[in-house]
Design a protein around this motif. Structure first.
Motif, mmCIF file in Angstrom:
data_model
loop_
_atom_site.group_PDB
_atom_site.id
_atom_site.type_symbol
_atom_site.label_atom_id
_atom_site.label_comp_id
_atom_site.label_asym_id
_atom_site.label_seq_id
_atom_site.Cartn_x
_atom_site.Cartn_y
_atom_site.Cartn_z
ATOM 1 N N GLY A 1 -10.348 -4.895 4.679
ATOM 2 C CA GLY A 1 -11.642 -5.416 4.859
ATOM 3 C C GLY A 1 -12.116 -6.250 3.697
ATOM 4 O O GLY A 1 -12.750 -7.045 3.894
ATOM 5 N N PHE A 2 -11.528 -6.067 2.257
ATOM 6 C CA PHE A 2 -12.050 -6.814 1.263
ATOM 7 C C PHE A 2 -11.427 -8.279 1.551
ATOM 8 O O PHE A 2 -12.097 -9.356 1.448
ATOM 9 N N SER B 1 0.937 -1.157 0.002
ATOM 10 C CA SER B 1 -0.086 0.042 0.016
ATOM 11 C C SER B 1 0.748 1.297 0.018
ATOM 12 O O SER B 1 0.617 2.103 -0.829
ATOM 13 N N ARG C 1 -5.725 4.488 3.788
ATOM 14 C CA ARG C 1 -7.081 4.290 3.112
ATOM 15 C C ARG C 1 -7.009 3.215 2.311
ATOM 16 O O ARG C 1 -7.851 2.078 2.359
ATOM 17 N N TRP C 2 -5.919 2.900 1.513
ATOM 18 C CA TRP C 2 -6.031 1.827 0.482
ATOM 19 C C TRP C 2 -5.597 0.477 1.199
ATOM 20 O O TRP C 2 -6.225 -0.521 0.929
ATOM 21 N N THR D 1 -6.579 0.034 4.398
ATOM 22 C CA THR D 1 -7.828 -0.561 5.116
ATOM 23 C C THR D 1 -8.944 -1.103 4.241
ATOM 24 O O THR D 1 -9.586 -2.017 4.518
ATOM 25 N N GLN D 2 -8.818 -0.517 2.900
ATOM 26 C CA GLN D 2 -9.955 -1.212 2.137
ATOM 27 C C GLN D 2 -9.296 -2.578 1.686
ATOM 28 O O GLN D 2 -10.131 -3.586 1.484
#
Length: 63
Positions: A47-48, A20, A40-41, A43-44
């Motif tokens: 989460g995925f 990231s 931000r990237w 955490t995305q």
């Protein structure tokens, strides 16, 4: 459970952070923007991966 088989999962958070940051550094020049975008990237992506893990767990448990 074999200790060597489990140890590969300790590399996932390190790999997630490094990928990231490098991805964000290719898009931004300032360090504050790099770290903000990397967070931000990251955490995305985390989460995925968590969503996929829960989905696979539910499929393996109930099917």
């Amino acid at each position: 459970m074999n200790l060597f088989a489990v140890s590969i999962y300790w590399d996932l958070p390190v790999l997630l952070v490094v990928v990231s940051i490098v991805y964000s550094a290719t898009r931004h020049d300032r360090w504050d923007r790099i770290f903000r975008e990397a967070f931000r990237w990251g955490t995305q992506i985390a989460g995925f991966l968590a969503l996929v893990g829960v989905g696979l767990y539910l499929l393996s448990t109930y099917l």
